[in-house]
Write a protein that holds these residues in place. Structure first.
Motif, PDB file in Angstrom:
ATOM      1  N   GLN B 175      -6.013   2.567  -5.448  1.00  0.00           N
ATOM      2  CA  GLN B 175      -5.273   1.572  -4.665  1.00  0.00           C
ATOM      3  C   GLN B 175      -3.824   2.013  -4.513  1.00  0.00           C
ATOM      4  O   GLN B 175      -3.250   1.941  -3.433  1.00  0.00           O
ATOM      5  N   GLN B 176      -3.225   2.508  -5.580  1.00  0.00           N
ATOM      6  CA  GLN B 176      -1.864   3.015  -5.465  1.00  0.00           C
ATOM      7  C   GLN B 176      -1.828   4.246  -4.563  1.00  0.00           C
ATOM      8  O   GLN B 176      -0.869   4.445  -3.829  1.00  0.00           O
ATOM      9  N   ASP B 179      -1.542   3.086  -1.120  1.00  0.00           N
ATOM     10  CA  ASP B 179      -0.196   2.551  -0.895  1.00  0.00           C
ATOM     11  C   ASP B 179       0.809   3.690  -0.679  1.00  0.00           C
ATOM     12  O   ASP B 179       1.643   3.649   0.220  1.00  0.00           O
ATOM     13  N   TYR B 199     -13.290  -0.798   3.419  1.00  0.00           N
ATOM     14  CA  TYR B 199     -12.728  -1.410   2.216  1.00  0.00           C
ATOM     15  C   TYR B 199     -11.516  -2.259   2.597  1.00  0.00           C
ATOM     16  O   TYR B 199     -10.512  -1.727   3.078  1.00  0.00           O
ATOM     17  N   GLY B 201      -9.216  -3.637   0.857  1.00  0.00           N
ATOM     18  CA  GLY B 201      -7.973  -3.335   0.145  1.00  0.00           C
ATOM     19  C   GLY B 201      -7.152  -2.258   0.836  1.00  0.00           C
ATOM     20  O   GLY B 201      -5.922  -2.221   0.728  1.00  0.00           O
ATOM     21  N   ASP B 204      -5.532  -3.971   3.990  1.00  0.00           N
ATOM     22  CA  ASP B 204      -4.352  -4.745   3.594  1.00  0.00           C
ATOM     23  C   ASP B 204      -3.119  -3.855   3.461  1.00  0.00           C
ATOM     24  O   ASP B 204      -2.013  -4.242   3.835  1.00  0.00           O
ATOM     25  N   VAL B 205      -3.310  -2.665   2.887  1.00  0.00           N
ATOM     26  CA  VAL B 205      -2.188  -1.736   2.731  1.00  0.00           C
ATOM     27  C   VAL B 205      -1.656  -1.302   4.093  1.00  0.00           C
ATOM     28  O   VAL B 205      -0.444  -1.307   4.334  1.00  0.00           O
ATOM     29  N   SER B 208       0.200  -4.029   5.743  1.00  0.00           N
ATOM     30  CA  SER B 208       1.489  -4.276   5.106  1.00  0.00           C
ATOM     31  C   SER B 208       2.570  -3.343   5.657  1.00  0.00           C
ATOM     32  O   SER B 208       3.760  -3.646   5.590  1.00  0.00           O
ATOM     33  N   ARG B 209       2.143  -2.191   6.202  1.00  0.00           N
ATOM     34  CA  ARG B 209       3.101  -1.276   6.835  1.00  0.00           C
ATOM     35  C   ARG B 209       3.333  -1.613   8.300  1.00  0.00           C
ATOM     36  O   ARG B 209       4.004  -0.862   9.013  1.00  0.00           O
TER      37      ARG B 209
END
Lengths: 468, 468
Positions: B175-176, B179, B199, B201, B204-205, B208-209
């Motif tokens: 996950q990191q 990111d 996926y 997750g 979402d990343v 977020s950008r």
């Protein structure tokens, strides 16, 4: 020197090996003062014989004492109790591996020699034995609940901060905290007010979100409130980022009036205040530290604390106190950032706080750092004759110096480097490029013992005096 | 049952406690087959007497064997060697603490009962003893060099991926990784192509950008290349995010032709391909997995691997293979994100690979998972009569089912939940809201033993058959 070994009963069924039991027994004698500075430990063979253990057991215990700084070995002579708290530098301050020959006034992180590694090792093993696989599973996104409960209690008792476990978000260090706060709150085009100078790692995070950085000057009492309000009106910041105690890099501390004024302005102009704290505890004088969060009646302060500077950076653990209105956003961001922080480290840290090791450790760090602080201060005061200006912070691990007119911090850095000293020149701390700001240096004693502080400040003095 | 204790010599000066020495001795006997399934371990008292140790030592060793699944205790009768690899479910699969009563087909993470916690405990202790404070200091931003060297070698041998330590960036879990990749490459308004479904997750990343998400349908061979090229021409993506092996959630595997076509298109239209891999190793049939990175002649593939699914999520360790052109950007972003990942865990993982524990563990996981896979598959095949469509992945830890026309996955989820079964309904996997996509469920056997798989699929069958 005869050691009374009557109370020492090895527990053969303990999960703790014999050498470790012996190590703890001797460590306690040293802490209690039953073994004093300079005392020689018993010779290995006769001690092993008296204890009815193998020589190796005694050797391992002595080595452990040496590694943790309680004793020092003299070749061909034996092991002696260290004058730990005042002369620790020569005994157990290994320099960072990557620069064995340089004196490092640049790093504000403690050197690994004074980490509480033995205690953490115990707790890490205890957690692994107790929780098995659960210590290695995903942790709750907000963090290990028992740790958050302990921290909430501790914040009340120690910092006068009223909060509750549900408002604490564990993060993998303060840098991640900044990243999570930025991703939760800030979008492209938003303005963020920072101190000028400030921590460049925070500026990088805000810039990465596409934000405009608006720096505001510092006075010895904190942000310059007149300049601040003028800029607030123009840029309408979403966030104001400050470090009220031992600000990085200037080492200044905010007074209460400034903190209260900021809270009032946050209400008037509707912004959040981000308080970063990594040094609150480290006061050497009479001045008590004051936290902005403890004055926050309207829930406008995001409080971010790191354990990297006071405990160990490798824990990668810090926490945020979230305003209630931001809990949902922060939780979602943490999930997207790395799902959860290390469960093992959080569980070990819970034991550390529960067993009151934190306060013991802070006490120990303050004694070490106070000596270093005084040593460096007295050496730096000599430079005032050379037109160097110096702020006396009475806490923290750094000094901030203004160099004489016409001297470049960057150039001085290069001169010092050639002589074996690392210092931190100022330009990187100023968000906006400004050649007139190349005139400050930050010096830290976090990673240096007394001897190195003396040697390093001598190099610095020489480089300043021969600058032209 | 008599155990030959002649070869067992306790080492009183070892750092390993007696019970642990006994545990390892017995564990080895079980692994070698000297102690077979169903064998009873010696009674505690007489065994302790024969070994000349305290009862507690034997009890602790037996408990350790029980916790790690090698033996099972029967009340009032004693300890028996487990039929570990085939009937492990009933023996040592504790359910996640927060939902003791639910059968969990929702989580794709292994249950803590099959984590290699004992081995990691050994290595963590070894690292703490060896490296002392350095295990708790800041790590290099890119990661612990020795680990990166071991991984580079391992990638060549196992995955046919040519790389070097300098191109490996350690991250705190996949996950990191997502990111960091997003923050290094993507800015507001950029387009990212994902699989549809994918996926959540990762979506979402990217969101977020401030990115636009462009999903492309999947065929059993991978991305639908015609739809893909059409969309590439329109949206000009900076990044294309795919999971070529046991895609999440559909479980499909790309064929070589599709992978090669994607690489060609990446060249023509100038984008990066992000390959996420958490399941490469988990094949049960004859099909060999193929990594996109191993075919990447032009350095256009960012490879991201997690150890969470195959080892333990709590390590919070994964890595990226960086294209050379991105090393600087990724390094800077990692620094801004959390400075460095846990040095302790990276050092322990290095020992784990160096001592060839990884392959041993994968072998073990494959045996466990293959049984579970076959059990769940045979149960699910019965549902084909009920118009449920099923893809047979021959690997991974999930199944992806299309429900009969008119059935809502969300509603089925609620029905199953009431009966004590957690399943994963599909809508969350589709980046764009689309009511017609509420018709799939993902079922995972990662956190369930054989018994629960049988019980859970029975509940599912009942809920499907009584749906209307």
């Amino acid at each position: 020197m005869n050691i009374n070994i009557v109370p020492l009963q090895f527990d053969l069924n303990s999960t703790e090996p014999l050498y470790a039991q012996l190590f703890h027994y001797l460590k306690d004698l040293i802490i209690k003062g039953d073994l004093a500075f300079g005392d020689k430990l018993p010779a290995i063979r006769s001690f092993a014989k008296a204890l009815e253990v193998n020589n190796i057991t005694v050797i391992n215990a002595y080595k452990q004492l040496e590694h943790t700084g309680y004793v020092t070995s003299k070749q061909g002579s034996g092991y002696y109790v260290s004058k730990r708290l005042t002369e620790e530098a020569s005994v157990f301050t290994p320099k960072p591996l990557y620069q064995q020959e340089l004196i490092n006034f640049s790093s504000a992180s403690p050197d690994p020699g004074i980490f509480p590694t033995e205690t953490f090792k115990e707790y890490i093993v205890e957690v692994m034995d107790r929780d098995k696989g659960y210590a290695f599973g995903y942790q709750e996104v907000n963090g290990f609940m028992k740790l958050r409960e302990v921290l909430a209690q501790f914040l009340k008792q120690t910092y006068d901060i009223e909060t509750k476990a549900e408002l604490i978000q564990m993060v993998s260090g303060a840098q991640q905290g900044l990243d999570i706060i930025a991703k939760s709150l800030l979008y492209s085009g938003d303005s963020v007010i920072t101190e000028n100078p400030t921590y460049n790692g925070a500026v990088d995070v805000f810039k990465s979100r596409g934000c405009r950085i608006v720096p505001v000057s510092l006075t010895p009492q904190g942000l310059d409130l007149i300049e601040f309000e003028k800029k607030v009106k123009i840029c309408k910041p979403k966030l104001v980022y400050i470090m009220p105690n031992f600000q990085n890099p200037t080492t200044i501390c905010y007074n209460k009036a400034t903190l209260l004024a900021l809270l009032k302005l946050a209400h008037t102009y509707d912004f959040y205040l981000l308080e970063e704290d990594s040094m609150w505890e480290l006061t050497y004088g009479t001045r008590g530290s004051l936290s902005l969060k403890s004055l926050d009646a309207e829930d406008r302060v995001i409080y971010l604390k790191s354990f990297s500077k006071l405990l160990m950076p490798g824990l990668r653990i810090g926490f945020i106190i979230m305003p209630e209105a931001l809990v949902e956003a922060f939780t979602r961001t943490k999930q997207t950032t790395d799902i959860s922080s290390s469960g093992l480290m959080q569980r070990a840290l819970e034991l550390y706080f529960k067993n009151n090791k934190w306060e013991e450790h802070i006490h120990y760090m303050k004694r070490i750092y106070k000596d270093r602080y005084e040593c460096m201060l007295s050496k730096l005061l000599e430079l005032e004759n050379d037109e160097v200006e110096l702020y006396k912070p009475q806490g923290g691990v750094c000094f901030w110096l203004r160099l004489p007119k016409g001297m470049s911090a960057q150039h001085l850095y290069e001169k010092c480097h050639k002589k074996g000293l690392l210092i931190f020149p100022s330009p990187i701390f100023f968000p906006h490029l400004d050649p007139s700001k190349d005139r400050y240096i930050r010096l830290s004693f976090a990673a240096c013992g007394i001897t190195d502080i003396q040697k390093g400040t001598d190099i610095l003095t020489e480089c300043i005096r021969t600058y032209h």
